[in-house]
Design an enzyme around this catalytic site. Structure first.
Site, PDB file in Angstrom:
ATOM      1  NE  ARG A  30     -28.268 -27.601  -2.184  1.00 52.88           N
ATOM      2  CZ  ARG A  30     -28.532 -28.735  -2.726  1.00 52.88           C
ATOM      3  NH1 ARG A  30     -27.429 -29.723  -2.519  1.00 52.88           N
ATOM      4  NH2 ARG A  30     -29.623 -29.205  -3.186  1.00 52.88           N
ATOM      5  CG  ASP A  31     -19.546 -28.657   3.222  1.00 51.80           C
ATOM      6  OD1 ASP A  31     -19.130 -29.616   4.019  1.00 51.80           O
ATOM      7  OD2 ASP A  31     -18.715 -27.626   3.019  1.00 51.80           O
ATOM      8  CB  ILE A  32     -19.726 -23.235   3.734  1.00 53.30           C
ATOM      9  CG1 ILE A  32     -19.780 -21.679   3.203  1.00 53.30           C
ATOM     10  CG2 ILE A  32     -18.428 -23.738   4.133  1.00 53.30           C
ATOM     11  CD1 ILE A  32     -19.943 -20.942   4.364  1.00 53.30           C
ATOM     12  CG  ASN A  88     -14.370 -36.516   8.058  1.00 49.56           C
ATOM     13  OD1 ASN A  88     -14.047 -37.808   7.681  1.00 49.56           O
ATOM     14  ND2 ASN A  88     -14.327 -35.612   7.343  1.00 49.56           N
ATOM     15  CG  HIS A 101     -20.675 -32.822  10.314  1.00 49.17           C
ATOM     16  ND1 HIS A 101     -19.996 -32.549  11.300  1.00 49.17           N
ATOM     17  CD2 HIS A 101     -19.652 -33.227   9.238  1.00 49.17           C
ATOM     18  CE1 HIS A 101     -18.722 -32.611  11.234  1.00 49.17           C
ATOM     19  NE2 HIS A 101     -18.314 -32.682  10.051  1.00 49.17           N
ATOM     20  CG  HIS A 103     -18.984 -34.858   5.180  1.00 47.91           C
ATOM     21  ND1 HIS A 103     -18.760 -33.641   4.622  1.00 47.91           N
ATOM     22  CD2 HIS A 103     -18.640 -34.836   6.291  1.00 47.91           C
ATOM     23  CE1 HIS A 103     -18.102 -33.152   5.498  1.00 47.91           C
ATOM     24  NE2 HIS A 103     -17.682 -33.714   6.474  1.00 47.91           N
TER      25      HIS A 103
HETATM   26  P1  5GP Z   1     -15.653 -32.189   8.874  1.00 43.86           P
HETATM   27  O1  5GP Z   1     -14.205 -31.690   8.518  1.00 43.86           O
HETATM   28  O2  5GP Z   1     -15.609 -31.493  10.392  1.00 43.86           O
HETATM   29  O3  5GP Z   1     -16.069 -33.292   8.716  1.00 43.86           O
HETATM   30  O4  5GP Z   1     -16.582 -31.345   7.970  1.00 43.86           O
HETATM   31  C1  5GP Z   1     -17.018 -30.018   8.368  1.00 43.86           C
HETATM   32  C2  5GP Z   1     -17.581 -29.274   7.170  1.00 43.86           C
HETATM   33  O5  5GP Z   1     -18.636 -28.311   7.557  1.00 43.86           O
HETATM   34  C3  5GP Z   1     -16.758 -29.007   6.008  1.00 43.86           C
HETATM   35  O6  5GP Z   1     -16.884 -29.629   4.807  1.00 43.86           O
HETATM   36  C4  5GP Z   1     -16.933 -27.532   6.064  1.00 43.86           C
HETATM   37  O7  5GP Z   1     -16.767 -26.992   4.513  1.00 43.86           O
HETATM   38  C5  5GP Z   1     -18.377 -27.217   6.277  1.00 43.86           C
HETATM   39  N1  5GP Z   1     -18.551 -26.229   6.982  1.00 43.86           N
HETATM   40  C6  5GP Z   1     -17.710 -25.690   8.150  1.00 43.86           C
HETATM   41  N2  5GP Z   1     -18.393 -24.148   8.266  1.00 43.86           N
HETATM   42  C7  5GP Z   1     -19.509 -24.099   7.762  1.00 43.86           C
HETATM   43  C8  5GP Z   1     -20.540 -23.134   7.784  1.00 43.86           C
HETATM   44  O8  5GP Z   1     -20.410 -22.226   8.425  1.00 43.86           O
HETATM   45  N3  5GP Z   1     -21.703 -23.141   6.725  1.00 43.86           N
HETATM   46  C9  5GP Z   1     -21.780 -24.677   6.243  1.00 43.86           C
HETATM   47  N4  5GP Z   1     -23.004 -24.698   5.391  1.00 43.86           N
HETATM   48  N5  5GP Z   1     -20.713 -25.640   6.042  1.00 43.86           N
HETATM   49  C10 5GP Z   1     -19.487 -25.375   6.923  1.00 43.86           C
END
Ligand code: 5GP
Ligand code: ZN
Length: 115
Positions: A30-32, A88, A101, A103
């Protein structure tokens, strides 16, 4: 595995993540900072910086990423209502974690337009 990569650390259990699926190829957690009731990240277990770094031999892996997202959407009960899959890439794409990753976002009506 990249020593400095937060997702590699979640995959290897070095740091705690809300892991909800693991198999030989991918891990989902799950996203944080969720932006919707369901916000799950599905990642390859192997460190790949971004979509730009993918090779032809990764096609099966990336297909597996998407079919895993579909299975998790079903498990979350959002497959009928619908959901959004986002990957992204790079600065303009809004990528902040440089480990590929996908989403999986759902559980509410998505906003339009994108971009
Ligand atoms: P991006 O912006 O690279 O597409 O998405 C990165 C995602 O990773 C963001 O939605 C952010 O909230 C999530 N994220 C960043 N650090 C962590 C973490 O330590 N744990 C979790 N579960 N999600 C994270
Ligand atoms: Zn990584």
């Amino acid at each position: 595995m990249s020593d400095s990569c937060i997702f590699c650390k979640i995959i290897s259990n070095e740091i705690q993540g809300a892991v909800i699926h693991r198999d030989e190829q991918v891990t989902a957690f799950r996203d944080i900072q969720p932006v919707a009731p369901t916000h799950i990240l599905i990642v390859p277990n192997r460190h790949i910086e971004s979509v730009n770094a993918l090779e032809g031999s990764d096609e099966q892996l990336m297909g597996h990423l998407i079919t895993t997202a579909a299975k998790l959407a079903k498990k979350e009960g959002i497959e009928q209502g619908g959901y959004r899959l986002i990957m992204n890439t790079g600065a303009d794409g809004g990528q902040t974690v440089f480990h590929v990753h996908l989403h999986l976002i759902g559980g509410q009506m998505m906003k339009h337009p994108m971009g």
